[in-house]
Design a protein around this motif. Sequence first.
Motif, PDB file in Angstrom:
ATOM      1  N   GLY A   1       0.822  -1.201   0.000  1.00 43.80           N
ATOM      2  CA  GLY A   1       0.000   0.000   0.000  1.00 43.80           C
ATOM      3  C   GLY A   1       0.857   1.251   0.000  1.00 43.80           C
ATOM      4  N   ASN A   2       1.909   1.241   0.775  1.00 42.32           N
ATOM      5  CA  ASN A   2       2.826   2.382   0.804  1.00 42.32           C
ATOM      6  C   ASN A   2       3.546   2.553  -0.528  1.00 42.32           C
ATOM      7  OD1 ASN A   2       2.208   3.140   3.444  1.00 42.32           O
ATOM      8  ND2 ASN A   2       3.663   1.681   4.288  1.00 42.32           N
ATOM      9  N   ALA A   3       3.875   1.447  -1.164  1.00 43.50           N
ATOM     10  CA  ALA A   3       4.534   1.520  -2.472  1.00 43.50           C
ATOM     11  C   ALA A   3       3.586   2.140  -3.505  1.00 43.50           C
ATOM     12  CB  ALA A   3       4.984   0.134  -2.925  1.00 43.50           C
ATOM     13  N   TRP A   4       2.331   1.698  -3.498  1.00 36.72           N
ATOM     14  CA  TRP A   4       1.344   2.294  -4.411  1.00 36.72           C
ATOM     15  C   TRP A   4       1.197   3.787  -4.141  1.00 36.72           C
ATOM     16  CZ3 TRP A   4       0.759  -0.067  -8.580  1.00 36.72           C
ATOM     17  CH2 TRP A   4       0.500  -1.437  -8.680  1.00 36.72           C
ATOM     18  N   PHE A   5       1.195   4.148  -2.874  1.00 34.60           N
ATOM     19  CA  PHE A   5       1.057   5.559  -2.515  1.00 34.60           C
ATOM     20  C   PHE A   5       2.203   6.379  -3.114  1.00 34.60           C
ATOM     21  CE2 PHE A   5       1.566   9.346  -0.002  1.00 34.60           C
ATOM     22  CZ  PHE A   5       0.265   9.798   0.132  1.00 34.60           C
ATOM     23  N   LYS A   6       3.413   5.881  -2.967  1.00 32.09           N
ATOM     24  CA  LYS A   6       4.579   6.604  -3.489  1.00 32.09           C
ATOM     25  C   LYS A   6       4.508   6.763  -5.004  1.00 32.09           C
ATOM     26  CE  LYS A   6       7.642   5.388   0.278  1.00 32.09           C
ATOM     27  NZ  LYS A   6       8.799   4.604   0.710  1.00 32.09           N
ATOM     28  N   LEU A   7       3.836   5.815  -5.659  1.00 24.83           N
ATOM     29  CA  LEU A   7       3.667   5.891  -7.109  1.00 24.83           C
ATOM     30  C   LEU A   7       2.436   6.719  -7.504  1.00 24.83           C
ATOM     31  CD1 LEU A   7       4.461   2.170  -7.992  1.00 24.83           C
ATOM     32  CD2 LEU A   7       5.887   4.179  -8.464  1.00 24.83           C
ATOM     33  N   LYS A   8       1.788   7.304  -6.491  1.00 24.36           N
ATOM     34  CA  LYS A   8       0.581   8.126  -6.683  1.00 24.36           C
ATOM     35  C   LYS A   8      -0.592   7.312  -7.226  1.00 24.36           C
ATOM     36  CE  LYS A   8       3.177  12.365  -7.023  1.00 24.36           C
ATOM     37  NZ  LYS A   8       3.467  13.587  -7.761  1.00 24.36           N
ATOM     38  N   GLU A   9      -0.584   6.030  -6.924  1.00 20.38           N
ATOM     39  CA  GLU A   9      -1.680   5.119  -7.274  1.00 20.38           C
ATOM     40  C   GLU A   9      -2.563   4.981  -6.030  1.00 20.38           C
ATOM     41  OE1 GLU A   9      -2.480   3.706 -10.120  1.00 20.38           O
ATOM     42  OE2 GLU A   9      -0.714   4.149 -11.333  1.00 20.38           O
ATOM     43  N   TYR A  10      -3.285   6.048  -5.728  1.00 20.71           N
ATOM     44  CA  TYR A  10      -3.982   6.138  -4.449  1.00 20.71           C
ATOM     45  C   TYR A  10      -5.114   5.122  -4.310  1.00 20.71           C
ATOM     46  CZ  TYR A  10      -1.275  10.412  -4.472  1.00 20.71           C
ATOM     47  OH  TYR A  10      -0.250  11.305  -4.557  1.00 20.71           O
ATOM     48  N   ARG A  11      -5.835   4.855  -5.367  1.00 19.87           N
ATOM     49  CA  ARG A  11      -6.924   3.858  -5.281  1.00 19.87           C
ATOM     50  C   ARG A  11      -6.364   2.466  -4.981  1.00 19.87           C
ATOM     51  NH1 ARG A  11     -10.968   7.015  -6.588  1.00 19.87           N
ATOM     52  NH2 ARG A  11     -11.018   8.308  -8.429  1.00 19.87           N
ATOM     53  N   LYS A  12      -5.254   2.131  -5.604  1.00 18.04           N
ATOM     54  CA  LYS A  12      -4.617   0.835  -5.337  1.00 18.04           C
ATOM     55  C   LYS A  12      -4.085   0.792  -3.912  1.00 18.04           C
ATOM     56  CE  LYS A  12      -3.430  -0.133 -10.125  1.00 18.04           C
ATOM     57  NZ  LYS A  12      -2.351  -0.317 -11.103  1.00 18.04           N
ATOM     58  N   ALA A  13      -3.561   1.903  -3.439  1.00 15.30           N
ATOM     59  CA  ALA A  13      -3.068   1.966  -2.061  1.00 15.30           C
ATOM     60  C   ALA A  13      -4.223   1.744  -1.086  1.00 15.30           C
ATOM     61  CB  ALA A  13      -2.396   3.309  -1.793  1.00 15.30           C
ATOM     62  N   ILE A  14      -5.338   2.407  -1.329  1.00 17.87           N
ATOM     63  CA  ILE A  14      -6.511   2.247  -0.453  1.00 17.87           C
ATOM     64  C   ILE A  14      -6.972   0.801  -0.448  1.00 17.87           C
ATOM     65  CG2 ILE A  14      -8.966   2.825  -0.228  1.00 17.87           C
ATOM     66  CD1 ILE A  14      -8.152   5.699  -1.165  1.00 17.87           C
ATOM     67  N   SER A  15      -6.986   0.171  -1.608  1.00 15.84           N
ATOM     68  CA  SER A  15      -7.382  -1.235  -1.690  1.00 15.84           C
ATOM     69  C   SER A  15      -6.488  -2.109  -0.819  1.00 15.84           C
ATOM     70  CB  SER A  15      -7.332  -1.704  -3.145  1.00 15.84           C
ATOM     71  OG  SER A  15      -7.643  -3.072  -3.238  1.00 15.84           O
ATOM     72  N   ASP A  16      -5.192  -1.853  -0.848  1.00 17.84           N
ATOM     73  CA  ASP A  16      -4.277  -2.643  -0.020  1.00 17.84           C
ATOM     74  C   ASP A  16      -4.461  -2.339   1.462  1.00 17.84           C
ATOM     75  OD1 ASP A  16      -3.261  -4.108  -2.085  1.00 17.84           O
ATOM     76  OD2 ASP A  16      -1.342  -3.060  -2.188  1.00 17.84           O
ATOM     77  N   PHE A  17      -4.689  -1.080   1.810  1.00 20.55           N
ATOM     78  CA  PHE A  17      -4.937  -0.754   3.219  1.00 20.55           C
ATOM     79  C   PHE A  17      -6.243  -1.398   3.694  1.00 20.55           C
ATOM     80  CE2 PHE A  17      -2.296   3.181   2.185  1.00 20.55           C
ATOM     81  CZ  PHE A  17      -1.137   2.631   2.717  1.00 20.55           C
ATOM     82  N   ASP A  18      -7.232  -1.474   2.805  1.00 22.29           N
ATOM     83  CA  ASP A  18      -8.482  -2.167   3.146  1.00 22.29           C
ATOM     84  C   ASP A  18      -8.211  -3.629   3.490  1.00 22.29           C
ATOM     85  OD1 ASP A  18      -9.991   0.126   2.675  1.00 22.29           O
ATOM     86  OD2 ASP A  18     -10.672  -0.520   0.680  1.00 22.29           O
ATOM     87  N   LYS A  19      -7.342  -4.261   2.721  1.00 24.64           N
ATOM     88  CA  LYS A  19      -7.003  -5.675   2.962  1.00 24.64           C
ATOM     89  C   LYS A  19      -6.324  -5.843   4.316  1.00 24.64           C
ATOM     90  CE  LYS A  19      -6.715  -6.685  -1.920  1.00 24.64           C
ATOM     91  NZ  LYS A  19      -5.854  -6.784  -3.085  1.00 24.64           N
TER      92      LYS A  19
END
Length: 74
Positions: A3-21
């Motif tokens: 999730g943090n990696a997605w965030f750094k790539l500015k892929e916020y929806r993917k980051a949220i999905s991982d934080f949800d998991k």
Amino acid sequence: NRGNAWFKLKEYRKAISDFDKVLKMDIEDGDAFLNRGIAREMLRDDKGACRDWQKAYDLGIEIAGEYLKTCEKE
């Protein structure tokens, strides 16, 4: 971590999905709430961000209190 990696790539929806998991596995993970809130803020979901930061703060993540100050301005 992903999730943090997605965030750094500015892929916020993917980051949220991982934080949800993460939160499905551990609803008491304050860091996941904090980080999901930051990602939600980037997507202009201010209400969702504030809810997450409040939960993070309630779980003992002190820095979430700083983010909550932005919620009080609304």
